[in-house]
Design an enzyme around this catalytic site. Structure first.
Site, short mmCIF file in Angstrom:
data_model
loop_
_atom_site.label_atom_id
_atom_site.label_comp_id
_atom_site.label_asym_id
_atom_site.label_seq_id
_atom_site.Cartn_x
_atom_site.Cartn_y
_atom_site.Cartn_z
N ARG A 104 37.67 47.14 46.05
CA ARG A 104 38.35 46.55 47.20
C ARG A 104 37.43 45.49 47.79
NH1 ARG A 104 42.35 48.31 45.47
NH2 ARG A 104 43.95 49.62 46.46
N GLU A 147 42.93 39.19 51.59
CA GLU A 147 43.87 38.69 50.58
C GLU A 147 45.19 38.27 51.21
OE1 GLU A 147 44.20 41.83 47.69
OE2 GLU A 147 42.08 41.70 47.15
N HIS A 158 43.51 39.73 42.33
CA HIS A 158 43.79 41.17 42.45
C HIS A 158 44.78 41.61 41.37
CE1 HIS A 158 43.88 44.76 45.46
NE2 HIS A 158 43.98 45.17 44.20
#
Length: 328
Positions: free
Chosen positions: A245, A274, A292
């Site tokens: 993360r 993000e 991601h």
């Protein structure tokens, strides 16, 4: 006959679908063939009214993506017993609240493990061998002009420190061992069955590594686990790979260390805010970025489907769950 067909879904086990409004369930038909899926965004009824009306029957909840499951949301589901997450990370779920209620949580880490590990290794090879930068060099027609391209670095023999040796970290270790890397790790606890050296904290691991690969969960304890102190310990030729993360790293300090040459490079699949990525990273050839997408393969999503259905079927059959999260 029509009445019977209408009633048929009601006879199936009830599963509440908790998802962002824009998220389309990729395996909806398969799921609906085995469960009565309650999706508030497919109903004309207002969300709050829909949830209140069905709450007395919701024992199982399936959460899609990063949809927040807060203590306040859990309070609205008085008989909830199970949360099935379709993600590897669980930072969007209030785990302490689940523990206090006795709600069991499962995740999909094992379904994504191999593909995320592949991506982590790919990012590392790309950073060390400058593959993406070399591609830009050729496409930009710089080869005839500059003639030579900077040397890359060998992967074999690198000391790789893995932060979080769960299902994903273990797959990373297996792959990089095959490349001839030396593996060490840090985790919440030392794993007795693992032959790799264990370090009690990430700074000591960094000081004895050429590469850090972040695979651990994001929790209050791991927030900004990798800061400037850790990066300085890793050294000027050190490389950081993050497939966990974004907030595992202090992103502001990471940018400073990369721009200032205090570490050698980074391969990042995740970010703190993000989809916004620090613009300072865009011009750095020693940084490889991906959106991601480490677990984004058709094979992984098929595995998620099987894992999700397996957990739900086990729950409603009073059998052991397939991927229950440790209650630590």
């Amino acid at each position: 006959m029509a009445d019977k067909e209408t009633q048929q879904p009601e006879e199936l086990p009830v599963v509440f679908l908790h998802r962002p409004p824009s998220f389309i369930l990729p395996f909806g038909d398969h799921l609906r063939s085995q469960f009565h899926v309650l999706d508030p965004y497919e109903s004309p009824e207002p969300y709050d009214s829909f949830l209140a009306r069905h709450a007395p029957s919701i024992r199982a909840l399936m959460t899609m993506g990063p949809t927040l499951v807060s203590a306040e949301f859990l309070d609205r589901l008085p008989v909830l017993e199970l949360i099935v997450a379709t993600s590897a990370g669980l930072d969007h779920i209030d785990l302490p609240a689940c523990r206090s209620r006795g709600i069991v949580v499962t995740n999909a880490s094992s379904a994504f493990a191999e593909d995320v590990a592949d991506c982590a290794v790919g990012l590392l090879i790309d950073v060390l061998r400058r593959i993406s930068a070399a591609d830009r060099f050729v496409r930009g027609r710089m080869w005839p002009v500059k003639e030579t391209y900077p040397l890359g670095f060998k992967l074999g023999g690198k000391r790789v420190g893995i932060v979080g040796l769960g299902s994903i970290g273990s797959e990373v270790a297996k792959r990089l061992s095959a490349f001839g890397c030396t593996i060490a790790y840090t985790a919440r606890n030392k794993k007795q069955s693992v032959p790799f050296p264990f370090y009690a904290n990430v700074r000591d691991l960094a000081a004895n590594s050429d590469v850090l690969v972040l695979c651990c969960a994001l929790t209050k304890e791991t927030y900004h686990l990798v800061n400037k102190d850790v990066m300085v310990a890793l050294g000027k030729e050190g490389v950081i790979i993050n497939v966990g993360r974004g907030s595992l790293i202090n992103e502001k300090e990471l940018v400073q260390c990369l721009v200032g040459g205090e570490i050698g490079g980074a391969g990042l699949d995740v970010y703190e805010n993000e989809p916004n990525v620090p613009k300072e990273l865009f011009g750095l050839d020693n940084v490889v970025l991906s959106p991601h997408s480490a677990g984004g393969t058709p094979e992984a999503f098929e595995a998620v489907l099987q894992l999700t259905v397996g957990n739900l079927r086990a729950f409603f059959s009073n059998k052991p769950l397939v991927s229950e999260v440790s209650n630590e």
